[in-house]
Design an enzyme around this catalytic site. Structure first.
Site, PDB file in Angstrom:
ATOM      1  N   LYS A 104       0.829  -1.177   0.037  1.00 15.05           N
ATOM      2  CA  LYS A 104       0.055  -0.031  -0.108  1.00 15.05           C
ATOM      3  C   LYS A 104       1.039   1.093   0.099  1.00 15.05           C
ATOM      4  CE  LYS A 104      -3.880   2.009   2.436  1.00 15.05           C
ATOM      5  NZ  LYS A 104      -4.887   2.097   3.505  1.00 15.05           N
TER       6      LYS A 104
ATOM      7  N   SER B 205      -9.934   2.017   2.467  1.00 15.74           N
ATOM      8  CA  SER B 205      -8.979   2.636   1.722  1.00 15.74           C
ATOM      9  C   SER B 205      -7.967   1.960   1.153  1.00 15.74           C
ATOM     10  CB  SER B 205      -8.288   3.663   2.643  1.00 15.74           C
ATOM     11  OG  SER B 205      -7.450   3.162   3.647  1.00 15.74           O
TER      12      SER B 205
ATOM     13  N   SER C 186     -10.074  -0.414   6.780  1.00 17.62           N
ATOM     14  CA  SER C 186      -9.314  -0.418   5.437  1.00 17.62           C
ATOM     15  C   SER C 186      -8.726  -1.704   4.891  1.00 17.62           C
ATOM     16  CB  SER C 186      -8.509   0.736   5.322  1.00 17.62           C
ATOM     17  OG  SER C 186      -9.136   1.865   5.225  1.00 17.62           O
TER      18      SER C 186
HETATM   19  N1  GLN Z   1     -13.389   4.364   5.713  1.00 13.03           N
HETATM   20  C1  GLN Z   1     -12.928   4.692   7.163  1.00 13.03           C
HETATM   21  C2  GLN Z   1     -12.324   6.120   7.066  1.00 13.03           C
HETATM   22  O1  GLN Z   1     -12.751   6.705   6.031  1.00 13.03           O
HETATM   23  C3  GLN Z   1     -11.653   3.915   7.498  1.00 13.03           C
HETATM   24  C4  GLN Z   1     -10.197   4.133   6.571  1.00 13.03           C
HETATM   25  C5  GLN Z   1      -9.388   3.374   7.078  1.00 13.03           C
HETATM   26  O2  GLN Z   1      -9.697   2.378   7.673  1.00 13.03           O
HETATM   27  N2  GLN Z   1      -8.202   3.766   6.597  1.00 13.03           N
HETATM   28  O3  GLN Z   1     -11.823   6.724   7.891  1.00 13.03           O
END
Ligand code: GLN
Length: 480
Positions: free
Chosen positions: A74, A149, A173
């Site tokens: 990532k 994400s 995410s």
């Molecule tokens: N979708 C959640 C957010 O936007 C979690 C994102 C994540 O785990 N990085 O914060």
């Protein structure tokens, strides 16, 4: 060459050890798919670096444990000399001077990094549509999102561009995109893996973890990353090695079914697939116990105070002075800061910075941030209570299957609701995995399992037994 990209990491390691295949051929086969990239899973592919490393490993008299198997990383994880953007224009072209501890550990163990994967900007989002470089498409259906994400890291594994990858999970995410792409994703206990070199979003929640097509592969990768790192004061001395699970029974295992996460808001097709998978628990000798997490209804509100508050502090470092983008339009220092950030950050990141700055501001701190911290404690206590009755808890990972591109971009709240099932676990810092458990509307459904802190071995064993019984085919239909 197609056969090489169908191997699981475990199968590839066995073939590499037996010298039936070379890391160069294996890496070349995956590079070809990563470069074709019909899904925009990768932001950068490092052909030369990957092949050089594969050649080195092939030349070793004894192969290291991961034997020269390729991996996707990532783009939130720093990689020395390899462009790292965290999905943001503010870091366009940024080449870190060091490599994240977790990536470094995997490289030493013989993993070959082939590229950096797409993500929502600074890991804020649930669809990868907040990437400043354009969205990733779901390998099961190119008109739908892969989740986020870590959408690029999930898609590249589903699309067989790599056998495994790394993501980060702050509120879901890793687990949510794993669910939406029909693969396995594991978010370990908070502190299991060093965050050194992970570009920070919300430091009290961020955790790195693996994506793979099997629980065994995910366990293998996890085992090489956990443990104390002097560069991250929150990293833990890991009590006992991560085992690669092989038991196929669940005798004596008590699985709590979280009632609050099975009802309203969960798509009927998702619920059906999860309920069917849970019946398998009983076939394998385990027992199902209904359990309650009464404060989970406050989890989303709590998360959207704590995460933006921490993000607003973490993102203060992007000021146009130290790294990344610097505006051309400034007469003085203040304008440099303001215009750099105005030009470099996307709309969701700006929204979070404003929310977080407000929640922390004088006079509001106690009402918002302080209150959220108290509710976070109540959520943790709910889990403690539940884990006095059961070994693991189960729920859907995501309330819906992958949604069409664009469906939630105009409505931040609808997007935030994508993580309703994963966020309570994140707030409590617990280990959790998503495994594919069925199909609804032609798209994969994920089953989320979570356990008490440091219970990774039992969690992974449960996930493996269920995965074996469910025999889900992780190959997206129509994949070339
Ligand atoms: N979708 C959640 C957010 O936007 C979690 C994102 C994540 O785990 N990085 O914060």
């Amino acid at each position: 060459m197609a056969g090489l990209t169908d191997l699981t990491a475990e199968q590839a390691i066995a073939a590499l050890r037996a010298r039936e295949i070379s890391s160069v051929d294996l890496t070349e086969a995956h590079l070809a798919r990563a470069e074709a990239d019909d899904w925009h899973a990768f932001l950068a592919v490092d052909r030369d670096g990957a092949l050089a490393r594969a050649r080195e490993i092939d030349a070793m008299p004894e192969r290291p444990p991961l034997a020269g198997v390729p991996i996707g990383i990532k783009d939130a994880l720093s990689t020395r000399d390899l462009v790292t953007t965290s999905g943001s224009k503010i870091l366009e072209g940024f080449r870190p001077v060091y490599t994240a501890t977790c990536v470094d550990r995997l490289e030493r163990a013989g993993a070959v990094v082939i590229g950096k994967t797409n993500m929502d900007e600074f890991a804020m989002g649930s669809s990868t549509e907040n990437s400043a470089y354009g969205p990733t498409l779901n390998p099961w259906d190119r008109t739908r999102v892969p989740g986020g994400s870590s959408g690029g890291s999930a898609a590249c594994v589903a699309a067989r561009q790599v056998p495994w990858s790394l993501g980060s999970d702050t509120g879901g995410s890793i687990r949510q995109p794993a669910a939406l792409c029909g693969i396995v994703g594991v978010k370990p206990t908070y502190g299991a893996i060093s965050r050194y070199g992970l570009i920070a979003f919300a430091s009290s929640l961020d955790q790195v973890g693996p994506f793979a097509r099997t629980v065994r592969d995910a366990s293998l990768l996890l085992g090489h990353m956990v443990g104390r790192d002097p560069m991250d004061a929150t990293s833990l001395d890991w009590p006992d090695p991560i085992a690669v699970p092989d038991a196929e029974r669940l005798d004596g295992v008590r699985v709590g079914v979280v009632e609050e996460l099975m009802g309203e808001g969960v798509d009927p097709g998702v619920r059906d697939a999860v309920e069917a998978a849970l019946r398998t628990v009983e076939d394998l000798g385990g027992t199902l116990v209904p359990v309650h997490l009464p404060h989970s209804r406050y989890a989303l509100s709590t998360y959207y105070l704590i995460a933006p508050a921490e993000a607003s502090a973490n993102l203060a470092r992007f000021d146009g002075i130290r790294y990344g983008h610097r505006t051309d339009h400034a007469e003085n220092l203040l304008e440099t800061y303001e215009n750099t950030r105005a030009e470099g950050f996307g709309p969701e990141v700006k929204r979070r910075i404003m929310l977080g700055t407000f929640a922390l501001s004088s006079g509001y701190y106690d009402a918002y941030y302080g209150q959220a911290q108290r509710v976070r404690t109540l959520i943790s206590r709910d889990f403690e209570e539940v884990f006095s009755q059961v070994d693991v808890v189960a729920s859907p990972t995501s309330p819906t299957v992958a949604f069409p591109l664009g469906a939630r971009t105009a409505d931040p709240l609808a997007m935030y609701l994508s993580d309703i099932c994963t966020i309570p676990v994140s707030l409590a810092g617990l280990p959790s995995a998503s495994i594919p458990c069925g199909v609804s509307d032609g798209m994969p459904v994920g089953l989320q399992l979570a356990g008490p802190a440091l219970s990774e071995n039992r969690l992974l064993a449960t996930a493996h037994a269920l995965e074996t019984a469910l025999a889900f085919d992780t190959r997206p239909p129509g994949l070339a």
